[in-house]
Design a protein around this motif. Structure first.
Motif, PDB file in Angstrom:
ATOM      1  N   TYR A   1      55.597  37.472  37.608  1.00  0.00           N
ATOM      2  CA  TYR A   1      55.288  37.235  36.195  1.00  0.00           C
ATOM      3  C   TYR A   1      54.594  35.887  35.963  1.00  0.00           C
ATOM      4  O   TYR A   1      54.538  35.417  34.827  1.00  0.00           O
ATOM      5  CB  TYR A   1      56.572  37.323  35.356  1.00  0.00           C
ATOM      6  N   LEU A   2      54.065  35.302  37.042  1.00  0.00           N
ATOM      7  CA  LEU A   2      53.368  34.014  36.949  1.00  0.00           C
ATOM      8  C   LEU A   2      54.193  32.981  36.188  1.00  0.00           C
ATOM      9  O   LEU A   2      53.691  32.246  35.334  1.00  0.00           O
ATOM     10  CB  LEU A   2      52.000  34.191  36.268  1.00  0.00           C
ATOM     11  N   ASP A   3      55.472  32.962  36.504  1.00  0.00           N
ATOM     12  CA  ASP A   3      56.405  32.040  35.858  1.00  0.00           C
ATOM     13  C   ASP A   3      56.345  30.703  36.607  1.00  0.00           C
ATOM     14  O   ASP A   3      57.181  30.399  37.458  1.00  0.00           O
ATOM     15  CB  ASP A   3      57.819  32.624  35.903  1.00  0.00           C
ATOM     16  N   PHE A   4      55.326  29.887  36.276  1.00  0.00           N
ATOM     17  CA  PHE A   4      55.056  28.661  37.028  1.00  0.00           C
ATOM     18  C   PHE A   4      56.214  27.669  37.044  1.00  0.00           C
ATOM     19  O   PHE A   4      56.515  27.079  38.088  1.00  0.00           O
ATOM     20  CB  PHE A   4      53.791  27.977  36.502  1.00  0.00           C
ATOM     21  N   PRO A   5      56.905  27.427  35.927  1.00  0.00           N
ATOM     22  CA  PRO A   5      58.042  26.499  35.979  1.00  0.00           C
ATOM     23  C   PRO A   5      59.123  26.935  36.966  1.00  0.00           C
ATOM     24  O   PRO A   5      59.698  26.108  37.685  1.00  0.00           O
ATOM     25  CB  PRO A   5      58.570  26.510  34.537  1.00  0.00           C
TER      26      PRO A   5
END
Length: 337
Positions: free
Chosen positions: A299-303
């Motif tokens: 989900y491209l959850d960078f944090p």
């Protein structure tokens, strides 16, 4: 004082290493094609809603500005908010990390309990049947894919025999023990909850064996190699000539003097197990950090990706520091310089 100075020096060296890790991870993560705002808003969200979310998430800022904002929060102990779970990443890490740590510690216990004795036996019976069998076991462990072994164990022990659970950390109907460390076995022991402790141990068996299979092979091979070198030494032959028992000479003299490369490999495999438990956790539906990291990347959850990478880097450095300190325990002749 020498030990304290050495520890402080190593801790100071962590700063540039962790800075480099955050820098690389941040820019590589943000170079992945895709729009985190679109994924967070949903596929049917209007363009203006997505753009508003991009502005709120700071994705319209230049990359260096985004990195600067991230580092400011990080130095304040803020790992950010997950774009997927919509809660603080620190809270997610506290929830998922204990499960991975518990599984890794259990698998390392199995590795040490099996791998080192097999390696010692193999070296002491060089070129004999026991040695050949040990080498085959080590080769199979290194060559066998973890996900394949996990599926085979599930099919046999869970689906066919029904003697071991196939997923989760506890039996259905059991509540987790009072949270102290987040590791169910430890917390159950500390609170005297023996029913939960038994269930937690049983649920660890299949994923623990699966994760330990590769490391058992590696440790067995390293122990054998190290022991063969030590057993050629004059002091070992002298110990045998003086009438020392085989067990005492092998474990009291030879193994201790051959432990350094084994310790180094144990430290590396511990770090690899923490960071590489994705397949095992996926096969056994284990709610750990590996599964959390896969979801974050999807989900491209960078944090969340940044937090997982940073945590694994800190653990790697910490484990290596502990291993270096153990060198001094094994061989006091070594100095901290």
């Amino acid at each position: 004082m020498d030990a304290l100075r050495y520890i402080l020096k190593r801790l100071l060296l962590m700063v540039p290493i962790l800075f480099g890790v955050t820098l690389l991870t941040f820019f590589i993560s943000n170079s992945i094609p895709g729009d985190p705002a679109r994924l967070a808003a949903g596929p049917y969200a209007k363009a203006e809603v997505v753009e508003e979310l991009r502005e709120k998430m700071g994705l319209n800022d230049p990359m260096y500005v985004q990195y600067g904002n991230y580092m400011k929060k990080l130095l304040q102990g803020d790992l950010g908010t997950s774009n997927y779970t919509h809660q603080p990443v620190m809270k997610d890490v506290k929830q998922y990390f204990p499960a991975t740590l518990e599984l890794t510690l259990f698998s390392m216990f199995i590795t040490i309990l099996i791998g080192i004795p097999i390696g010692v036996l193999s070296a002491s019976k060089k070129d004999k049947i026991a040695d050949q069998i040990s080498r085959i076991i080590a080769l199979l462990g290194v060559a066998m894919p973890a996900f394949w072994l996990g599926i085979i164990l599930l099919l046999f022990f869970y689906l066919k025999l029904g003697v071991l659970p196939g997923s989760g950390r506890l039996d259905n109907g059991l509540s987790p023990p009072t949270t102290i460390t987040g590791m169910y076995t430890v917390d159950a022991l500390l609170t005297g909850n023996w029913v939960v402790f038994k269930s937690a141990i049983i649920h660890l068996i299949l994923p623990g064996i699966t994760q330990a299979a590769v490391t058992i092979g590696m440790i067995t091979r390293m122990t054998r190699s190290s022991m063969l070198e030590v057993l050629r030494s004059d002091y070992i032959r002298t110990a045998f000539a003086k009438g020392g028992s085989e067990k005492r000479v092998l474990y009291g003299h030879a193994l201790r003097n051959g432990m350094m490369p084994i310790l180094t490999l144990l430290g590396m495999t511990f770090g690899n197990s923490l960071g590489g438990s994705v397949l095992v956790e996926s096969v056994f539906s284990w709610p750990g950090l590996g599964k959390y990291a896969v979801t974050a990347i999807t989900y491209l959850d960078f944090p969340a990706v940044m937090a997982v990478t940073l945590l694994i880097a800190v653990l790697f450095i910490t484990v290596n520091l502990i291993i270096d300190l153990l060198y001094q325990v094994i061989d006091p002749r070594l100095n901290y310089d």
